[in-house]
Write an enzyme that holds these catalytic residues in place. Structure first.
Site, PDB file in Angstrom:
ATOM      1  N   GLY A 146       0.816  -1.201   0.000  1.00 27.50           N
ATOM      2  CA  GLY A 146       0.000   0.000   0.000  1.00 27.50           C
ATOM      3  C   GLY A 146       0.849   1.250   0.000  1.00 27.50           C
ATOM      4  O   GLY A 146       2.079   1.198   0.086  1.00 27.50           O
ATOM      5  N   GLU A 166      -0.673 -10.611   3.564  1.00 30.88           N
ATOM      6  CA  GLU A 166      -0.459  -9.708   4.689  1.00 30.88           C
ATOM      7  C   GLU A 166      -0.785 -10.389   6.014  1.00 30.88           C
ATOM      8  O   GLU A 166      -0.043 -10.251   6.989  1.00 30.88           O
ATOM      9  CB  GLU A 166      -1.303  -8.444   4.522  1.00 30.88           C
ATOM     10  CG  GLU A 166      -0.812  -7.513   3.419  1.00 30.88           C
ATOM     11  CD  GLU A 166      -1.751  -6.365   3.154  1.00 30.88           C
ATOM     12  OE1 GLU A 166      -1.284  -5.330   2.658  1.00 30.88           O
ATOM     13  OE2 GLU A 166      -2.965  -6.482   3.440  1.00 30.88           O
ATOM     14  N   LYS A 172      -8.044  -4.544   6.606  1.00 31.35           N
ATOM     15  CA  LYS A 172      -6.999  -4.457   5.607  1.00 31.35           C
ATOM     16  C   LYS A 172      -7.482  -5.142   4.331  1.00 31.35           C
ATOM     17  O   LYS A 172      -8.432  -5.902   4.347  1.00 31.35           O
ATOM     18  CB  LYS A 172      -5.704  -5.122   6.100  1.00 31.35           C
ATOM     19  CG  LYS A 172      -5.012  -4.322   7.207  1.00 31.35           C
ATOM     20  CD  LYS A 172      -3.729  -4.969   7.691  1.00 31.35           C
ATOM     21  CE  LYS A 172      -2.769  -5.320   6.581  1.00 31.35           C
ATOM     22  NZ  LYS A 172      -2.417  -4.158   5.741  1.00 31.35           N
TER      23      LYS A 172
END
Length: 261
Positions: free
Chosen positions: A34, A111, A102
């Site tokens: 990100g 992640e 997320k």
């Protein structure tokens, strides 16, 4: 550099710089995905080149892996690392108990695996990501392509029994085609508006056939570093119950001084 950034980018930058200071020589570090995590990777690259910092990075996406290599960071797989000292990643939302949403970058599966394979997880975020209750940001759920419409129907039925305000589920697109994750899956975005019981919702979602993983990170994050547009940055430690406030100097890229505990 910092004076040329917009307030939102400055907030991300100072959070990333503060987090980079937590990385020590010889560490195995999970590298998030990100825009905020990209600032972190660049700052770590500066330390590698300028200070001789030696680390092994485990990226959570192909995009992060490419950036890390460009910055001169040694990239290894999670299997090669075995276990990580630290993972630093962004978040789309976080609450007062450091529960997260997320997956806005479609990398939630890697992640979550990387974060849970670490001694600690540190989230870096601008102040706008903090919420009282999770759910304003659509909750990403990664699903396999086979029968994804059936999976969506099952999710919608499950949401009718959950403590949420919305039940709309949409397939994330990339132009005219469905968005494809690094693992070849699709992303369903759940527009819930408010999540009353995030722990229960996470468990229910992962019991639905076709669901690979959901974007609720519960009891995973240990620290949150919050950046502000004026250059302030807060390091909040959930376990210690402490908040450290620092300021990034306008005259330097990484000059912090403790202001308050």
């Amino acid at each position: 550099m910092i004076k040329d950034l917009s307030p939102i980018d400055k907030a991300k930058y100072v959070a990333a710089c503060r987090a980079a200071d937590l990385v020590q020589d010889g560490m195995r570090v999970g590298l998030g995905t990100g825009s905020t995590a990209a600032w972190l990777v660049r700052r770590l690259g500066e330390r590698v080149r300028g200070e001789g910092l030696t680390i092994k990075g485990v990226p959570t996406s192909t995009a992060t892996a490419q950036l890390a290599r460009e910055e001169g960071i040694e990239v290894i797989s999670l299997d090669q690392a075995g276990w990580l000292d630290l993972t630093i990643d962004g978040a789309d939302e976080f609450d007062g108990e450091f529960n997260l949403i997320k997956g806005g970058g479609a990398a939630l599966l890697q992640e979550k695996i990387v974060a849970t394979a670490s001694d600690q997880m540190v989230v870096i975020a601008d102040a706008g990501k903090e919420v009282e209750t999770l759910g304003a940001f659509p909750l990403p759920v990664e699903v396999i392509p086979f029968g994804w419409q059936t999976t969506r129907t099952l999710i919608e039925e499950a949401l009718d029994t959950m403590d949420v305000l919305g039940t709309s589920v949409t397939l994330r697109m990339n132009g005219e085609a469905p968005k494809v994750t690094d693992e070849g899956n699709h992303i369903l975005d759940l527009h819930l508006k408010r999540i009353g019981n995030a722990r229960q919702l996470a468990l229910v979602m992962n019991q639905i056939p076709g669901v690979v993983e959901n974007g609720l990170f519960i009891d995973i994050c240990d620290k949150v570093i919050v950046g502000y547009g004026d250059g302030r940055v807060e390091l909040r430690d959930l376990n210690e119950g402490t908040v450290l406030t620092d300021m990034l100097s306008e005259g330097g890229d990484n000059l912090f001084s403790d202001l308050t505990d």
